[in-house]
Design an enzyme around this catalytic site. Structure first.
Site, PDB file in Angstrom:
ATOM      1  N   SER A  28      -9.719   8.667 -53.779  1.00  0.00           N
ATOM      2  CA  SER A  28      -8.950   7.496 -53.364  1.00  0.00           C
ATOM      3  C   SER A  28      -7.544   7.968 -53.044  1.00  0.00           C
ATOM      4  O   SER A  28      -7.058   8.961 -53.610  1.00  0.00           O
ATOM      5  CB  SER A  28      -8.894   6.465 -54.492  1.00  0.00           C
ATOM      6  OG  SER A  28      -7.862   5.510 -54.265  1.00  0.00           O
ATOM      7  N   TYR A  67      -6.132   6.047 -63.623  1.00  0.00           N
ATOM      8  CA  TYR A  67      -7.000   5.989 -62.449  1.00  0.00           C
ATOM      9  C   TYR A  67      -6.548   7.018 -61.409  1.00  0.00           C
ATOM     10  O   TYR A  67      -7.364   7.771 -60.864  1.00  0.00           O
ATOM     11  CB  TYR A  67      -6.986   4.590 -61.836  1.00  0.00           C
ATOM     12  CG  TYR A  67      -7.846   4.466 -60.595  1.00  0.00           C
ATOM     13  CD1 TYR A  67      -9.227   4.547 -60.682  1.00  0.00           C
ATOM     14  CD2 TYR A  67      -7.269   4.283 -59.334  1.00  0.00           C
ATOM     15  CE1 TYR A  67     -10.029   4.456 -59.543  1.00  0.00           C
ATOM     16  CE2 TYR A  67      -8.054   4.178 -58.197  1.00  0.00           C
ATOM     17  CZ  TYR A  67      -9.431   4.269 -58.306  1.00  0.00           C
ATOM     18  OH  TYR A  67     -10.220   4.181 -57.178  1.00  0.00           O
TER      19      TYR A  67
END
Length: 306
Positions: free
Chosen positions: A152, A178
């Site tokens: 990501s 994350y």
């Protein structure tokens, strides 16, 4: 020259190929599985919840009645489950053409996996590291095979991997953990490619979906989830099928090369057609790639054949 406006119609014939896709019951993973199955691949949906996996397989079969599909139970938050899944997959498949490391969790409250790893780092990175290592000989057995790891652009947030506290025990941030897990995905993908280069026809690539409307933010707090679903997604996100295109291009484009990072070509990187781009400078830090590899082998007990 690589085509700039690549789409599902450019997805090459996949007849005779076997693809294992983690998290294939929903979102990006589901659309990746559906597109590969439509092109003739035998697709293994590797999922934590087998019931949802079978429901997803039925939906894909409704779209592509001739699709060859199977469901494999896999909980990336448990090394026992990863080892069991790898053993079952090895027993059923002498070769694996595509391994798409897609599954992930995002913005979770601090918790740990069955093995005591911070949930996002343990699931998004360590689970996939272990699975890939345990299946790699089956991947290497197939000329032209690929490992695609879905990261990501959140990997750009924050500092590098905190090797002094990789499990975020001293300080925890949902978004920071994350981002660290997604950076770890890239460090892993690039180090794997370095180890494969010149020694195997197998290549390792990475991809990111941009801003895609999926269920990934379901673990965030209620306020953030409402903000994400009602404001961010409608304004900037593309649908899951579009978000899957970078993974599909990395998996199937004959012109793709090892070490490439595919994502949307829009100005912000959130929308658009899949193209090879550049990840952050820190993701290309060779010392961090090697250090993470060493730490990951130690934590998982999985030693690679390369």
């Amino acid at each position: 020259m690589k085509k700039s406006k690549w789409n599902t119609q450019d997805n090459s014939d996949q007849n005779g190929r076997t693809a294992v896709i983690t998290g294939a019951n929903t979102g990006i993973g589901f659309e990746t599985a559906a597109a590969l199955a439509e092109r003739g691949a035998h697709v293994v949906l590797a999922v934590r919840n087998q019931g949802k996996g079978h429901e997803a397989a039925e939906k894909i079969a409704a779209r592509s009645p001739k699709a060859a599909l199977s469901v494999q139970r896999l909980d990336l938050g448990s090394l026992d489950s990863v080892r069991a899944a790898a053993e079952e997959l090895r027993a059923r498949h002498d070769r694996i053409d595509l391994l798409v490391n897609n599954a992930g969790v995002m913005w979770t409250p601090r918790s740990t996996t069955a093995d005591g790893f911070e949930l996002q780092f343990g699931t998004n990175h360590l689970g996939h590291f272990a699975l890939t290592g345990l299946l790699l000989d089956r991947v290497l057995a197939t000329r032209g095979s690929r490992v695609v790891t879905v990261s990501s652009d959140a990997h750009r947030l924050g500092a590098s991997v905190n090797f002094d506290d990789p499990q975020s025990e001293q300080k925890y941030s949902r978004t920071g953990a994350y981002g660290q897990s997604k950076l770890a995905n890239l460090l892993f993908a690039y180090e794997l490619q370095r180890r494969l280069a010149g020694k195997s026809a197998t290549i390792s690539l990475a991809a990111h979906p941009g801003g895609a409307a999926t269920e990934l933010a379901r673990n965030s707090n209620p306020f953030v989830r409402v903000l994400f679903d009602r404001l961010i997604v409608p304004l900037i996100a593309q649908d899951a099928a579009s978000g899957a295109l970078p993974s599909l291009r990395a998996a199937t484009d004959p012109q793709a090369t090892g070490g490439e990072y595919y994502g949307p070509d829009g100005l912000t990187g959130l929308r658009g057609h899949p193209t090879a781009g550049r990840s952050s400078k820190k993701s290309h830090n060779a010392a961090d790639q090697l250090r993470l590899w060493t730490v990951s082998q130690h934590l998982t007990g999985v030693v690679y054949p390369v």
